[in-house]
Design a protein around this motif. Structure first.
Motif, PDB file in Angstrom:
ATOM      1  N   PHE A  29       0.828  -1.214   0.000  1.00 54.48           N
ATOM      2  CA  PHE A  29       0.000   0.000   0.000  1.00 54.48           C
ATOM      3  C   PHE A  29       0.859   1.259   0.000  1.00 54.48           C
ATOM      4  CE2 PHE A  29      -2.058   3.384   2.524  1.00 54.48           C
ATOM      5  CZ  PHE A  29      -3.101   3.676   1.662  1.00 54.48           C
ATOM      6  N   VAL A  30       1.848   1.333   0.894  1.00 56.85           N
ATOM      7  CA  VAL A  30       2.668   2.542   0.990  1.00 56.85           C
ATOM      8  C   VAL A  30       3.507   2.721  -0.273  1.00 56.85           C
ATOM      9  CG1 VAL A  30       4.495   3.708   2.269  1.00 56.85           C
ATOM     10  CG2 VAL A  30       2.711   2.460   3.494  1.00 56.85           C
ATOM     11  N   GLY A  31       4.059   1.635  -0.808  1.00 58.84           N
ATOM     12  CA  GLY A  31       4.849   1.744  -2.026  1.00 58.84           C
ATOM     13  C   GLY A  31       4.020   2.183  -3.216  1.00 58.84           C
ATOM     14  N   THR A  32       2.846   1.561  -3.366  1.00 56.06           N
ATOM     15  CA  THR A  32       1.969   1.916  -4.495  1.00 56.06           C
ATOM     16  C   THR A  32       1.447   3.334  -4.362  1.00 56.06           C
ATOM     17  OG1 THR A  32       1.291  -0.406  -4.684  1.00 56.06           O
ATOM     18  CG2 THR A  32      -0.087   1.245  -5.773  1.00 56.06           C
ATOM     19  N   SER A  33       0.970   3.691  -3.169  1.00 57.13           N
ATOM     20  CA  SER A  33       0.438   5.045  -2.974  1.00 57.13           C
ATOM     21  C   SER A  33       1.538   6.086  -3.132  1.00 57.13           C
ATOM     22  CB  SER A  33      -0.222   5.171  -1.599  1.00 57.13           C
ATOM     23  OG  SER A  33       0.721   4.975  -0.558  1.00 57.13           O
ATOM     24  N   GLY A  34       2.757   5.774  -2.663  1.00 58.15           N
ATOM     25  CA  GLY A  34       3.866   6.715  -2.830  1.00 58.15           C
ATOM     26  C   GLY A  34       4.175   6.973  -4.286  1.00 58.15           C
ATOM     27  N   ALA A  35       4.214   5.898  -5.091  1.00 52.33           N
ATOM     28  CA  ALA A  35       4.477   6.073  -6.520  1.00 52.33           C
ATOM     29  C   ALA A  35       3.374   6.876  -7.189  1.00 52.33           C
ATOM     30  CB  ALA A  35       4.611   4.704  -7.187  1.00 52.33           C
ATOM     31  N   LEU A  36       2.125   6.595  -6.824  1.00 51.64           N
ATOM     32  CA  LEU A  36       0.987   7.309  -7.409  1.00 51.64           C
ATOM     33  C   LEU A  36       1.013   8.784  -7.026  1.00 51.64           C
ATOM     34  CD1 LEU A  36      -1.761   7.290  -8.890  1.00 51.64           C
ATOM     35  CD2 LEU A  36      -2.820   6.637  -6.730  1.00 51.64           C
ATOM     36  N   ILE A  37       1.275   9.061  -5.752  1.00 51.86           N
ATOM     37  CA  ILE A  37       1.283  10.445  -5.276  1.00 51.86           C
ATOM     38  C   ILE A  37       2.419  11.236  -5.923  1.00 51.86           C
ATOM     39  CG2 ILE A  37       1.723  11.865  -3.223  1.00 51.86           C
ATOM     40  CD1 ILE A  37       0.192   9.563  -1.679  1.00 51.86           C
ATOM     41  N   LEU A  38       3.577  10.628  -6.069  1.00 49.59           N
ATOM     42  CA  LEU A  38       4.698  11.318  -6.694  1.00 49.59           C
ATOM     43  C   LEU A  38       4.446  11.562  -8.177  1.00 49.59           C
ATOM     44  CD1 LEU A  38       7.650   9.476  -4.945  1.00 49.59           C
ATOM     45  CD2 LEU A  38       7.086  11.898  -4.726  1.00 49.59           C
ATOM     46  N   ALA A  39       3.832  10.584  -8.860  1.00 50.13           N
ATOM     47  CA  ALA A  39       3.498  10.787 -10.274  1.00 50.13           C
ATOM     48  C   ALA A  39       2.495  11.921 -10.426  1.00 50.13           C
ATOM     49  CB  ALA A  39       2.943   9.500 -10.875  1.00 50.13           C
ATOM     50  N   THR A  40       1.532  11.993  -9.499  1.00 48.49           N
ATOM     51  CA  THR A  40       0.552  13.079  -9.541  1.00 48.49           C
ATOM     52  C   THR A  40       1.220  14.418  -9.267  1.00 48.49           C
ATOM     53  OG1 THR A  40      -1.152  11.547  -8.768  1.00 48.49           O
ATOM     54  CG2 THR A  40      -1.632  13.896  -8.590  1.00 48.49           C
ATOM     55  N   ALA A  41       2.173  14.446  -8.328  1.00 43.12           N
ATOM     56  CA  ALA A  41       2.906  15.690  -8.037  1.00 43.12           C
ATOM     57  C   ALA A  41       3.662  16.175  -9.267  1.00 43.12           C
ATOM     58  CB  ALA A  41       3.868  15.473  -6.870  1.00 43.12           C
ATOM     59  N   ALA A  42       4.271  15.245 -10.000  1.00 43.05           N
ATOM     60  CA  ALA A  42       4.972  15.623 -11.229  1.00 43.05           C
ATOM     61  C   ALA A  42       3.988  16.173 -12.258  1.00 43.05           C
ATOM     62  CB  ALA A  42       5.721  14.414 -11.801  1.00 43.05           C
ATOM     63  N   ALA A  43       2.829  15.525 -12.377  1.00 43.83           N
ATOM     64  CA  ALA A  43       1.824  15.973 -13.350  1.00 43.83           C
ATOM     65  C   ALA A  43       1.294  17.356 -13.013  1.00 43.83           C
ATOM     66  CB  ALA A  43       0.680  14.966 -13.417  1.00 43.83           C
ATOM     67  N   THR A  44       0.982  17.608 -11.745  1.00 43.83           N
ATOM     68  CA  THR A  44       0.455  18.917 -11.364  1.00 43.83           C
ATOM     69  C   THR A  44       1.531  19.995 -11.437  1.00 43.83           C
ATOM     70  OG1 THR A  44       0.810  18.299  -9.043  1.00 43.83           O
ATOM     71  CG2 THR A  44      -1.409  18.028  -9.924  1.00 43.83           C
ATOM     72  N   SER A  45       2.782  19.615 -11.259  1.00 41.61           N
ATOM     73  CA  SER A  45       3.863  20.594 -11.417  1.00 41.61           C
ATOM     74  C   SER A  45       4.017  20.985 -12.888  1.00 41.61           C
ATOM     75  CB  SER A  45       5.174  20.028 -10.876  1.00 41.61           C
ATOM     76  OG  SER A  45       5.114  19.890  -9.472  1.00 41.61           O
ATOM     77  N   ILE A  46       3.815  20.024 -13.790  1.00 44.01           N
ATOM     78  CA  ILE A  46       3.813  20.370 -15.213  1.00 44.01           C
ATOM     79  C   ILE A  46       2.672  21.325 -15.515  1.00 44.01           C
ATOM     80  CG2 ILE A  46       3.384  19.453 -17.532  1.00 44.01           C
ATOM     81  CD1 ILE A  46       5.015  17.010 -16.789  1.00 44.01           C
ATOM     82  N   ALA A  47       1.506  21.063 -14.907  1.00 43.50           N
ATOM     83  CA  ALA A  47       0.367  21.962 -15.094  1.00 43.50           C
ATOM     84  C   ALA A  47       0.660  23.339 -14.506  1.00 43.50           C
ATOM     85  CB  ALA A  47      -0.882  21.364 -14.449  1.00 43.50           C
ATOM     86  N   GLY A  48       1.306  23.376 -13.324  1.00 46.23           N
ATOM     87  CA  GLY A  48       1.674  24.658 -12.727  1.00 46.23           C
ATOM     88  C   GLY A  48       2.666  25.415 -13.581  1.00 46.23           C
ATOM     89  N   PHE A  49       3.636  24.703 -14.136  1.00 43.12           N
ATOM     90  CA  PHE A  49       4.591  25.310 -15.065  1.00 43.12           C
ATOM     91  C   PHE A  49       3.848  25.926 -16.246  1.00 43.12           C
ATOM     92  CE2 PHE A  49       7.374  25.345 -18.702  1.00 43.12           C
ATOM     93  CZ  PHE A  49       8.646  25.606 -18.214  1.00 43.12           C
ATOM     94  N   GLY A  50       2.872  25.193 -16.783  1.00 43.16           N
ATOM     95  CA  GLY A  50       2.123  25.689 -17.937  1.00 43.16           C
ATOM     96  C   GLY A  50       1.282  26.905 -17.621  1.00 43.16           C
ATOM     97  N   ARG A  51       0.664  26.932 -16.448  1.00 43.36           N
ATOM     98  CA  ARG A  51      -0.145  28.097 -16.065  1.00 43.36           C
ATOM     99  C   ARG A  51       0.726  29.327 -15.855  1.00 43.36           C
ATOM    100  NH1 ARG A  51      -3.147  23.799 -14.648  1.00 43.36           N
ATOM    101  NH2 ARG A  51      -5.431  24.019 -14.681  1.00 43.36           N
ATOM    102  N   LEU A  52       1.897  29.123 -15.262  1.00 43.72           N
ATOM    103  CA  LEU A  52       2.818  30.245 -15.102  1.00 43.72           C
ATOM    104  C   LEU A  52       3.307  30.735 -16.456  1.00 43.72           C
ATOM    105  CD1 LEU A  52       4.546  32.137 -13.427  1.00 43.72           C
ATOM    106  CD2 LEU A  52       6.191  30.279 -13.094  1.00 43.72           C
ATOM    107  N   ALA A  53       3.642  29.800 -17.350  1.00 44.47           N
ATOM    108  CA  ALA A  53       4.072  30.181 -18.700  1.00 44.47           C
ATOM    109  C   ALA A  53       2.956  30.914 -19.436  1.00 44.47           C
ATOM    110  CB  ALA A  53       4.496  28.939 -19.483  1.00 44.47           C
TER     111      ALA A  53
END
Length: 633
Positions: A292-316
C-alpha cells in the motif's frame, strides 16, 4: 454541448481546493525527508517545524495576493503588478526552476516506491531511465487528454492522508522511543552548526506546492474566501504530520553515526519506516502495508509531477500573455488546456536536469535540492514585498482576505516573512554550491530569453504589457442579467460560453435567445419545424453549459423577420444589462466591419453591448454562411 474557446474556468470549490493544496504540499515528504535528515540528523523534526512555521507565515501574503489579484501566475503576477514586468519575469523564471526540480525529483523517486511495492529494488541507472519515462509519459498524456487532473485531487489527497496517518499511528505505537530520538545527537557537534544552517534552506523542499495552489486563483469560484481557508488548513495539517513522521523516522533510524534515512533509504525514506514496522508486524499485516505505501507513494509522486507540469504551464501562460515569453506560451489549448509548448518544454528540461546532474555530479539529488531553495526563497521574498507594495500602489483593490496585524498600511507578518526568507536565501547562497552557481546561471539564461522576446516585440524591458483579454473595467462592471443571441452559427456558441463566464464572475444570470427568422412568404407565426427543433436543441445546450458552471441560463425563442430587431426588442422586454454578440472575420473582408445584425444592435440596444471580433482564420472553416437581410429600423 456548446463548444468553448479555450480559457481557464472558475470551477474549483473549497473541498477541491483543499484537496489540491494538501496533495501538492504533502507529497514532497516522500522525497524530502531523507535529504533533510542527512544533514539535520536528530534535529530533523525541529527543522521541519521551523520551516513549516515560516511557510505558514509566507502563505498569509499569498492568500492576500490571490484574493486581491484573481489571475493565474502566483508570485510572478503579484510582482508584475506591484513593480513592473521585468521583476515579474525574474520571479516567474525562478519559479520555473522550482517546478522543474519537483517534476524531476518526483519522477526519479517513483520507480523506487513502485519497486518497493513489488518487494524489489531499482538501481542506477535504471531509476534514471524509469524517471525519464515517467516524465515523458505524463507529458504525452497531458498533450493528448483534456481531462483536468484536479478532478482526481480528492482521491489522491485522501490516499496521501491515509498513508501518512497510518505511518504515524503505527510508528508511535511500535517504534517511538525518546531515547532513540536523542541518541547520538548533540547540537553544534552532531549535527554541527554548519549542518543545521545547511539544512534550513533544504527544508524548504519539504513544503512544495504553494505556487501551484496560487496559480489556480483564476479557476477558484470564490478565491477571496475559499483559497485562504483551504490553504491554511492544508498547511497546518501538513506541518503537524511532517513533524510526527520525522519523529517516527528518527525513532526507527537514530542519528548516531548518521541516519540511514539519508543513506540507504534516501530515495524512499517512507519505505524505510515501513521496513522497520514490518519487524514488529506479522506478514499478514506487514506485506499489505508495504504494498500500500509503495503503491500510494508512486501514485502520489506521479501526480505531483503531473500537477507541477500543469503549474509550469499556467505560469508560462501568464508570462506569455504579458509579453514576458513568446506568444505561443500565452495561448490555451482545447485538448491540453495549457499550451502544448509549455508541456513539451517542461518535460524536456526536467529530463535534461535529471540526466545532466546524474552524469556530472556525485550527489545530484542534493544539488537539485539546494538549487530548489534558490528559486523558492527568491520568489517567497519577492511575493511578500509585492503584497506590501500593493497596499500602497493599489489600495482600491478589494481584499476579501488581508494579512492580519498591520501597522498603518504595512502588514507586519509580510515584512517579517520577507526578512526571514531573504535571510535563509543568503544562507543558501553562502552554504550551497547548487544555489550559488546554478541559480545565477539559470537567471542569466532567463535574462537572455526575456531580452530577445521584448526586443522582438519592440517593447521596453520594464514596460507593462496588457494581455489580450485584460479589458480595463470590464470585470468590475456590475451585470445582473446578460442576453446572448444563439442565431449566429458557431460564433454564437462561443458567445454563450463568453456570457456564462461573465455571469459566473459577476454572479449574474443569462438569457439565451434563439431568433427564428421567418421568411416574408410565410406568416410571422408560421415557423419552419426544423428551425424550431434547432432552436430547442441549441437552447438546451446553453442551459447545460450554464449548469456545468453553476450559472442560471434562462431560454427564450422569438419569431421575427429581422434578427437584430428581435434582439433589441427582447433586450428591452427582459430588462438585461448587457448583450453579448460576436463578429465574424468574413465581414472585415467586405465593405463593413460588422454584420448588419451587429450594427443594428449597436445602434438600437437599450443597454451595453459586448462585441467580440474574432481574428482572421478563427472558426471560419467551421462557420456556416448565414444569410442576413438588411435590418429594418
Amino acid at each position: 454541448m456548446a463548444r468553448k474557446l479555450p480559457q481557464l474556468q472558475r470551477v474549483l470549490d473549497a473541498p477541491a481546493l483543499f484537496s489540491i493544496a494538501y496533495g501538492e504540499i504533502a507529497s514532497s515528504i516522500y522525497f524530502a525527508l531523507g535529504i533533510i535528515a542527512f544533514h539535520a540528523l536528530g534535529f530533523t523534526p525541529a527543522v521541519l517545524l521551523l520551516t513549516g512555521a515560516l511557510f505558514l507565515l509566507v502563505s498569509l501574503s499569498y492568500a492576500e495576493g490571490t484574493a486581491a489579484i484573481r489571475e493565474t501566475g502566483g508570485a510572478a503576477t503579484f510582482v508584475r503588478i506591484a513593480f513592473n514586468d521585468f521583476w515579474g519575469f525574474i520571479t516567474g523564471w525562478a519559479l520555473f526552476l522550482d517546478y522543474l526540480i519537483v517534476i524531476a525529483l518526483s519522477a526519479l523517486y517513483v520507480p523506487h516506491y513502485a519497486a518497493a511495492a513489488m518487494f524489489t529494488s531499482v538501481q542506477k541507472p535504471w531509476d534514471l531511465v524509469f524517471g525519464c519515462l515517467v516524465i515523458a509519459g505524463i507529458a504525452a498524456y497531458r498533450l493528448l487528454r483534456n481531462r483536468r487532473l484536479f478532478r482526481f485531487a480528492l482521491v489522491i489527497a485522501l490516499v496521501d492522508l491515509v498513508t501518512q496517518l497510518l505511518l504515524v499511528v503505527l510508528g508511535f505505537a511500535l517504534l517511538f522511543s525518546p531515547d532513540a530520538l536523542t541518541k547520538g545527537t548533540s547540537l553544534g557537534t552532531n549535527p554541527s552548526w554548519h549542518s543545521i544552517v545547511f539544512a534550513l534552506p533544504l527544508a524548504m523542499l519539504a513544503y512544495t506546492g504553494l505556487e501551484t495552489v496560487a496559480n489556480l486563483s483564476e479557476e477558484v469560484r470564490r478565491p477571496g474566501r475559499d483559497l485562504p481557508r483551504s490553504l491554511f488548513s492544508a498547511i497546518g495539517l501538513v506541518v503537524l504530520l511532517y513533524a510526527a513522521i520525522a519523529v517516527v523516522a528518527l525513532s526507527a533510524f537514530p542519528a548516531e553515526n548518521g541516519t540511514a534515512l539519508g543513506g540507504t533509504w534516501v530515495k524512499a525514506p517512507l519505505m524505510g519506516i515501513v521496513a522497520r514496522l514490518r519487524d514488529h508486524l506479522p506478514d499478514v499485516l506487514g506485506v499489505p502495508l508495504q504494498v500500500f505505501v509503495g503503491t500510494s507513494g508512486a501514485l502520489i509522486l506521479a501526480t505531483a509531477a503531473a500537477t507541477s507540469i500543469a503549474g509550469f504551464g499556467r505560469l508560462a501562460y501568464s508570462l506569455g500573455e504579458h509579453g514576458q515569453l513568446p506568444r505561443e506560451f500565452g495561448r490555451l489549448s482545447r485538448r491540453s488546456v495549457i499550451a502544448p509548448q509549455s508541456i513539451v518544454v517542461a518535460a524536456l528540461i526536467a529530463i535534461a536536469l535529471l540526466v545532466v546532474t546524474d552524469v556530472a555530479l556525485t550527489h545530484p539529488i542534493f544539488f537539485l535540492a539546494s538549487l530548489y531553495s534558490f528559486g523558492v526563497l527568491l520568489a517567497f521574498t519577492a511575493a511578500q514585498l509585492a503584497v506590501i507594495r500593493l497596499r500602497f500602489s493599489h489600495p482600491e483593490k478589494r481584499r476579501p482576505y488581508r494579512v492580519p496585524l498591520s501597522v498603518g498600511r504595512v502588514p507586519v507578518p509580510s515584512l517579517v516573512g520577507a526578512a526571514l526568507t531573504a535571510l535563509v536565501w543568503v544562507l543558501a547562497m553562502a552554504t550551497h554550491e547548487g544555489a550559488r552557481y546554478g541559480g545565477p546561471v539559470w537567471l542569466a539564461v532567463g535574462l537572455v530569453v526575456y531580452v530577445v522576446v521584448r526586443r522582438g516585440r519592440g517593447e521596453g524591458l520594464t514596460e507593462r504589457v496588457v494581455s489580450a483579454d485584460e479589458h480595463v473595467g470590464l470585470t468590475e462592471a456590475q451585470y445582473s442579467s446578460i442576453l446572448v443571441p444563439m442565431k449566429l452559427g458557431p460564433i454564437g456558441e462561443e458567445m454563450v460560453a463568453t456570457a456564462v463566464k461573465l455571469a459566473q464572475d459577476a454572479g449574474a444570470s443569462v438569457w439565451a435567445l434563439h431568433v427564428v427568422r421567418v421568411p416574408m412568404e410565410r406568416e410571422l407565426d408560421q415557423a419552419v419545424a426544423e428551425e424550431e427543433e434547432r432552436a430547442e436543441a441549441s437552447l438546451s445546450e446553453a442551459q447545460a453549459l450554464g449548469a456545468d458552471h453553476n450559472v442560471k441560463v434562462k431560454t427564450k425563442t422569438a419569431l421575427a423577420r429581422s434578427i437584430g430587431q428581435a434582439i433589441v426588442e427582447q433586450a428591452e422586454e427582459l430588462g438585461v444589462d448587457l448583450i453579448v454578440v460576436g463578429s465574424s472575420p468574413r465581414w472585415r473582408r467586405q465593405s463593413r466591419f460588422f454584420s448588419p445584425t451587429v450594427e443594428y444592435v449597436l445602434k438600437k440596444a437599450p443597454c451595453e453591448v459586448l462585441v467580440v471580433a474574432f481574428p482572421q482564420g478563427v472558426l471560419e472553416e467551421e462557420e456556416e454562411p448565414v444569410f442576413e437581410p438588411a435590418e429594418v429600423s
